[in-house]
Scaffold this active site. Structure first.
Site, mmCIF file in Angstrom:
data_model
loop_
_atom_site.group_PDB
_atom_site.id
_atom_site.type_symbol
_atom_site.label_atom_id
_atom_site.label_comp_id
_atom_site.label_asym_id
_atom_site.label_seq_id
_atom_site.Cartn_x
_atom_site.Cartn_y
_atom_site.Cartn_z
ATOM 1 N N ASP A 9 46.595 35.081 84.594
ATOM 2 C CA ASP A 9 45.771 35.916 83.726
ATOM 3 C C ASP A 9 44.407 35.242 83.670
ATOM 4 O OD1 ASP A 9 44.434 37.127 81.660
ATOM 5 O OD2 ASP A 9 45.953 36.746 80.130
ATOM 6 N N TRP A 51 47.936 34.148 74.238
ATOM 7 C CA TRP A 51 48.031 35.170 75.288
ATOM 8 C C TRP A 51 49.134 34.809 76.268
ATOM 9 C CZ3 TRP A 51 46.073 39.310 73.532
ATOM 10 C CH2 TRP A 51 44.947 39.266 72.738
ATOM 11 N N LYS A 91 35.123 40.676 79.305
ATOM 12 C CA LYS A 91 34.468 39.403 78.974
ATOM 13 C C LYS A 91 33.367 39.094 79.987
ATOM 14 C CE LYS A 91 38.863 38.480 77.076
ATOM 15 N NZ LYS A 91 38.645 38.613 75.665
HETATM 16 N N1 PMP Z 1 44.585 37.450 78.106
HETATM 17 C C1 PMP Z 1 43.531 36.737 77.689
HETATM 18 C C2 PMP Z 1 43.313 35.359 78.223
HETATM 19 C C3 PMP Z 1 42.662 37.292 76.741
HETATM 20 O O1 PMP Z 1 41.617 36.585 76.310
HETATM 21 C C4 PMP Z 1 42.899 38.599 76.259
HETATM 22 C C5 PMP Z 1 41.970 39.301 75.293
HETATM 23 N N2 PMP Z 1 41.243 38.551 74.451
HETATM 24 C C6 PMP Z 1 44.029 39.278 76.712
HETATM 25 C C7 PMP Z 1 44.832 38.680 77.656
HETATM 26 C C8 PMP Z 1 44.356 40.653 76.218
HETATM 27 O O2 PMP Z 1 43.527 41.530 76.828
HETATM 28 P P1 PMP Z 1 43.459 43.069 76.465
HETATM 29 O O3 PMP Z 1 42.854 43.160 75.104
HETATM 30 O O4 PMP Z 1 42.608 43.615 77.557
HETATM 31 O O5 PMP Z 1 44.844 43.599 76.485
#
Ligand code: PMP
Length: 362
Positions: free
Chosen positions: A166, A99, A190
């Protein structure tokens, strides 16, 4: 029977919240209209979104001078929206997982990106230490919890430049010193609600700083559009925000705040970590305990037992355990233990592991 829900996200929600939001999906507080049918410009929704914001501020002790907005597009849209709004020339990123890499990739569309440190040399199984944050950058971006790799930055550190994180997978799992951050963002799915809404906490000073770019930004991708309209520039995800409010009420009244939440999350993680650290069959993928996430604990079978992974997954299903298959980049297993996961679910997982280990140990 309700399952033991270890899903990485969308993830487990408190049962009491599920009960309330399902009732409101039929009739909101006896007004004769479902929460799915109310106008986002109604007084009912005004009360819901304002209470959600107030509770979020109260629970995380957010100081004056920060805005909370609800937007769409997931945390992945924030990867682009952040640099679009704030990257003038150069930004720094800490590369702690997929991510974090995706966030940096989007930033490269808008300017220079300096990767300050990376744990990619060991498949992101640790948090880089002793890195120097450059002072000639518009902001420094981190990912506090690395959902896939099971590592977490648990302390809020000082940064000489605006610090952006994030926090998708550890949002509201512990107290955070928000004053250290220029911006915190995360998808709700989450710890704080269902999929469909993304939350950003942004410091006014950052919104009005020299970092704000002068490039042309589409209206919906401009943070100011949302801060100035209290997230009501367009139709926001009404139901998802309603669920977030209920989760915040639960955090406040049933859990008693983030200090308590942190303690509960530590207790849960301890149950699994204690077992993992003594197991002859399973091994955690993050060797340094300090770096191990409280939210996602990743583990694999030790070498002689690798071929038993599928059999253990099957075995765990008998206990009502779901969602523990590891992400393909790590393999093995991942137990996501977000706020709403009861400690009993973790105990059941450990029991399943113990029984499997006993039956299959060579
Ligand atoms: N950042 C992190 C740390 C994540 O765990 C996730 C999703 N698993 C995301 C970003 C992406 O999020 P989204 O699916 O809401 O775009």
């Amino acid at each position: 029977m309700r399952k033991h829900i270890f899903n990485a996200g969308p993830a487990v929600l408190p049962v009491s919240v599920l009960e309330k939001v399902s009732k409101a999906a039929i009739d909101l507080d006896g007004i004769g209209i479902s929460v799915l049918e109310i106008s986002h410009r109604s007084k009912e929704f005004d009360a819901i979104i304002n209470e959600a914001i107030e509770l979020m501020k109260e629970l995380m002790n957010i100081p004056e001078g920060y805005q909370i907005i609800f937007v769409g597009g997931g945390a992945s849209t924030q990867f682009a929206m952040l640099p679009m709004n704030f990257l003038k020339t150069k930004a720094a990123y800490l590369e702690t997982g997929s991510w974090a890499k995706k966030a940096a990739k989007e930033a490269k569309l808008f300017g220079e990106v300096q990767i300050v440190a990376s744990s990619g040399d060991k498949n992101f199984s640790y948090i880089p230490k002793n890195f120097t944050i450059p002072t000639d950058v518009d902001y420094f971006h981190i990912t506090t919890n690395n959902t896939i790799y099971g590592t977490e930055i648990k302390t809020d550190f000082n940064s000489p430049v605006p610090l952006v994180t994030d926090m998708s997978s550890d949002f509201y799992s512990r107290p955070v010193d928000v004053s250290k951050y220029a911006m915190i963002y995360g998808g709700a799915q989450k710890n704080v609600g269902p999929a469909g809404v993304t939350i950003a906490i942004i410091k006014d000073d950052f919104l009005n700083s020299k970092q704000v770019t002068d490039r042309i930004i589409p209206t919906m991708l401009n943070y100011k559009t949302h801060t100035e309209a209290n997230s009501l520039y367009n139709t926001p995800p009404v139901y998802a925000i309603f669920v977030v409010r209920e989760v915040m009420r639960w955090l406040k009244t049933e859990i008693g705040g983030l200090e308590n939440m942190k303690k509960i999350n530590e207790d849960k993680a301890k149950v699994l970590n204690d077992y993992l650290d003594n197991s002859k069959m399973f091994v955690p993928t993050v060797p340094n305990k300090e770096d191990r996430s409280l939210m996602n604990i990743t583990f694999v079978m030790q070498d002689p037992y690798k071929d038993l992974e599928a059999a253990f997954l099957d075995h765990s299903k008998k206990y009502g355990i779901v969602g523990i298959k590891g992400h393909r980049s790590v393999g093995g297993f991942r137990a996501s233990m977000y706020n709403a996961l009861p400690i009993d679910s973790v105990k059941v997982l450990v029991q399943a592991m113990e029984e499997f280990e006993k039956a299959n140990l060579k």
